[in-house]
Design a protein around this motif. Structure first.
Motif, PDB file in Angstrom:
ATOM      1  N   GLU A 214       0.844  -1.200   0.000  1.00  0.00           N
ATOM      2  CA  GLU A 214       0.000   0.000   0.000  1.00  0.00           C
ATOM      3  C   GLU A 214       0.880   1.251   0.000  1.00  0.00           C
ATOM      4  O   GLU A 214       1.216   1.801   1.045  1.00  0.00           O
ATOM      5  CB  GLU A 214      -0.944   0.015   1.210  1.00  0.00           C
ATOM      6  N   LYS A 216       1.708   5.107  -0.240  1.00  0.00           N
ATOM      7  CA  LYS A 216       0.897   6.147   0.377  1.00  0.00           C
ATOM      8  C   LYS A 216       1.451   7.535   0.095  1.00  0.00           C
ATOM      9  O   LYS A 216       2.613   7.716  -0.289  1.00  0.00           O
ATOM     10  CB  LYS A 216       0.825   5.916   1.885  1.00  0.00           C
ATOM     11  N   TRP A 221      -3.916  11.911   2.764  1.00  0.00           N
ATOM     12  CA  TRP A 221      -4.846  12.053   1.651  1.00  0.00           C
ATOM     13  C   TRP A 221      -5.149  13.506   1.304  1.00  0.00           C
ATOM     14  O   TRP A 221      -5.553  13.818   0.171  1.00  0.00           O
ATOM     15  CB  TRP A 221      -6.140  11.304   1.943  1.00  0.00           C
ATOM     16  N   ASN A 442     -10.271   8.159   7.391  1.00  0.00           N
ATOM     17  CA  ASN A 442      -9.665   7.213   6.460  1.00  0.00           C
ATOM     18  C   ASN A 442     -10.319   7.370   5.089  1.00  0.00           C
ATOM     19  O   ASN A 442     -11.481   7.007   4.895  1.00  0.00           O
ATOM     20  CB  ASN A 442      -9.834   5.780   6.973  1.00  0.00           C
ATOM     21  N   ASP A 444      -9.836   6.570   1.005  1.00  0.00           N
ATOM     22  CA  ASP A 444      -9.156   5.842  -0.061  1.00  0.00           C
ATOM     23  C   ASP A 444      -9.413   6.596  -1.363  1.00  0.00           C
ATOM     24  O   ASP A 444     -10.504   6.508  -1.941  1.00  0.00           O
ATOM     25  CB  ASP A 444      -9.673   4.408  -0.140  1.00  0.00           C
ATOM     26  N   ASP A 446      -8.247   6.131  -4.315  1.00  0.00           N
ATOM     27  CA  ASP A 446      -8.486   5.272  -5.477  1.00  0.00           C
ATOM     28  C   ASP A 446      -9.955   4.899  -5.577  1.00  0.00           C
ATOM     29  O   ASP A 446     -10.513   4.776  -6.679  1.00  0.00           O
ATOM     30  CB  ASP A 446      -7.624   4.007  -5.391  1.00  0.00           C
ATOM     31  N   GLU A 447     -10.605   4.716  -4.429  1.00  0.00           N
ATOM     32  CA  GLU A 447     -12.038   4.411  -4.439  1.00  0.00           C
ATOM     33  C   GLU A 447     -12.856   5.655  -4.778  1.00  0.00           C
ATOM     34  O   GLU A 447     -13.876   5.572  -5.460  1.00  0.00           O
ATOM     35  CB  GLU A 447     -12.468   3.857  -3.087  1.00  0.00           C
TER      36      GLU A 447
END
Length: 461
Positions: A214, A216, A221, A442, A444, A446-447
Motif C-alpha cells: 500500500e 501512500k 490524503w 480514512n 481511499d 483510489d475508491e
C-alpha cells in the motif's frame, strides 16, 4: 494497536580527506539495476510508485505554480554523491496566458556533485518541457542537435543522445541528460564548480513510500487538495542505480548505487525548513567485513508551511524504511527538533505505540553549497544550503526500550532553507486542529476517483 514498524514492505572522514578505498558495497536480496534500459518502467517499478508521482499542473490554474523533482545517487565506496534537480515554473504564463498574477516562467536543471560542487542550466522558456500527469516521467530540451525535434516523451538512450545536446529525461528506471553553464542565469549568484555535466543511469526501485502492499502519500490524503503550501512526496525511498556521470570531464562509473527520489509542487518552498536524507549507511555487525549495506533509508524534515485560512503551521516527519519494515513518525504523535543555523541537526520522534527514533547529524562549518529553489515572486533563487558530507547517526528503540538498530553514515544529505537562521531552531511539530481532524478520516482516493469520478481525479495523483 498494531505496531507500525512491524508492517512488512515487500571510521568517519573530515571534509577534504580521501578515505581509503573500501570494498564496493553490496546489497542483499534487491535486484541489480545493470540490466535496466531507457523506456517504460516495468511492473515492479510501477507497483512501488506512490501517489503524486505524476505532474500536478492543472490547466487554467490561474495562480503561481512550480513543480520540482530531486534524484540523488550516492556512491559510498567513493564517498561521492550527485543530485539531479529538475524544476518547471509558471508554464502557462510562459505560453502567453495571463491570469492576473506575476509569475516567473522557467525550466531549470541543477546538479550538485562531489565536494558539494554545483552547475546549473536554466531558461525562461517552458515549451520544451514535458511531464506525465499519472506517472514519474519528465524531460526537457534546452538545445537540440541540428535537424532534431525536442522529444515530448521518453525516447531510447541513443535517440536522446543523438537528438538532444542539452536537456534531460527521467522516469522510475532511467535518468539521462547533459547540461552546460550557458544561456540565461537564474536569480542570485552561486559559484559553479564545473562547466558541464552529463549522465546516464538505470535504476531498480526497491522502496516507494510506505508498505509495498500500500503505497501512500507522504502528507496523507489531503495532499490531493490545494491545502498545503507546498506539497511534498517521497517518490522512491530507496533504489539501486548503475551507470555513469561525466562531471566536468571526469567520468565516474557506478553500479548498484543507493538512489532516492522526492518532489515538491505548489507556489513556492516553505518559509523555513530543514532536511536530512540518507540511504547509504555503514555496514555493521556481521556485514562489516564484506561491505553489505544495511537495508535502511531515512528522511527527516521540519518546516513552517502555509495552510489556507489557517495561516502557518510547523510540521515535521521522520520516515524510516528498514529491512522490509516501515516506520513513520509525524505530528500526530511527537516530532521535536533542535537545528543550528549550520552544522547540527537533532530530531526525535515517537509513535503512538511507543517506538522511538533519534536522528542526529552534523557537518563541518565549511561544508556545503547554496542551492536554488522555486520561490513565490522571485522564481528559482538561492534560498537553501546543502551538503553531501553529513555525519549521521540513527537509532530506533522498541516500545520496551530495546534498541532495534543503531546505524551511522558519512554520506548524509543535510539542508537548511528559508529563514531566518540567526539562532538555533527548536520546535515541536503539530497539526492545526482542523487538519488533524481531517487526517484522522480514512479516505481511499483510489475508491473516490473510480468509475465516472475518474475524470475528476486531480493531475499528478
Amino acid at each position: 494497536p498494531e505496531n507500525s514498524l512491524l508492517k512488512p514492505t515487500g571510521p568517519e572522514s573530515h571534509r577534504g580527506q580521501r578515505p581509503g578505498r573500501r570494498p564496493r558495497p553490496r546489497l542483499r536480496r534487491w535486484s541489480p539495476a545493470s540490466s535496466r534500459t531507457a523506456g517504460s518502467p516495468d511492473a515492479e517499478a510501477l507497483r512501488l510508485q506512490p501517489p503524486h508521482s505524476g505532474y500536478h499542473l492543472t490547466q487554467g490554474r490561474g495562480e503561481r505554480f512550480f513543480e520540482g523533482w530531486y534524484f540523488r545517487v550516492t556512491i559510498p565506496e567513493l564517498r561521492k554523491s550527485f543530485a539531479f534537480i529538475y524544476s518547471i515554473e509558471d508554464p502557462e504564463q510562459a505560453s502567453g496566458l495571463n491570469y492576473g498574477y506575476v509569475g516567473s516562467p522557467g525550466t531549470g536543471v541543477q546538479v550538485m556533485g562531489p565536494d558539494d560542487g554545483y552547475v546549473v542550466q536554466y531558461t525562461t522558456k517552458t515549451d520544451k518541457f514535458w511531464a506525465d500527469p499519472k506517472d514519474l516521467k519528465l524531460g526537457a530540451t534546452f538545445l537540440s542537435t541540428p535537424g532534431s525535434r525536442p522529444p515530448s516523451g521518453m525516447v531510447p538512450e541513443s535517440a536522446f543522445a543523438n537528438g538532444v545536446k542539452y536537456g534531460f529525461q527521467a522516469n522510475n528506471t532511467w535518468n539521462q541528460g547533459s547540461i552546460s553553464s550557458v544561456g540565461v542565469t537564474p536569480p542570485g549568484s552561486i559559484p559553479e564548480t564545473v562547466p558541464s555535466c552529463s549522465w546516464a543511469f538505470s535504476t531498480a526501485p526497491a522502496q516507494g513510500y510506505g508498505e509495498a502492499s500500500e503505497q501512500k502519500s507522504t502528507a496523507g490524503w489531503l495532499s490531493a487538495l490545494p491545502i498545503f503550501e507546498p506539497h511534498w512526496q517521497i517518490v522512491m525511498a530507496d533504489g539501486r542505480s548503475s551507470g555513469w556521470v561525466d562531471w566536468g570531464g571526469e567520468r565516474i562509473e557506478f553500479r548498484d548505487a543507493p538512489t532516492y527520489v522526492e518532489k515538491n509542487w505548489g507556489k513556492g518552498f516553505p518559509s523555513k525548513w530543514f532536511w536530512i536524507q540518507c540511504n547509504a549507511f555503514e555496514p555493521a555487525g556481521e556485514d562489516r567485513d564484506d561491505g553489505v549495506l544495511p537495508e535502511l533509508s531515512v528522511t527527516a524534515v521540519g518546516a513552517e508551511r502555509d495552510v489556507p485560512v489557517l495561516g502557518k503551521e510547523i510540521v515535521g516527519l521522520i520516515a524510516i524504511h528498514y529491512e522490509g519494515k516501515f516506520l513513520e513518525l509525524d505530528p500526530s504523535t511527537a516530532v521535536t527538533w533542535s537545528v543550528s543555523p549550520w552544522g547540527s541537526w537533532n530530531i526525535t520522534g515517537e509513535t503512538q505505540d511507543g517506538f522511538r527514533a533519534e536522528v542526529i547529524a552534523s557537518c563541518s562549518a565549511d561544508a556545503g553549497t547554496d542551492l536554488r529553489a522555486p520561490t513565490d515572486g522571485v522564481g528559482l533563487a538561492p534560498v537553501c544550503k546543502d551538503t553531501f558530507e553529513g555525519h549521521l547517526r540513527v537509532r530506533v528503540f522498541e516500545p520496551d526500550g530495546t534498541l532495534l538498530f543503531d546505524h551511522t553514515s558519512v554520506n548524509a544529505g543535510l539542508e537548511i532553507g528559508g529563514g531566518p537562521w540567526t539562532e538555533n531552531w527548536s520546535a515541536r511539530a503539530s497539526y492545526s486542529a482542523p487538519i488533524r481532524t481531517l487526517l484522522d478520516i480514512n479516505v481511499d482516493l483510489d475508491e473516490v476517483f473510480q468509475g465516472p469520478a475518474t475524470m475528476l481525479r486531480p493531475p499528478g495523483l
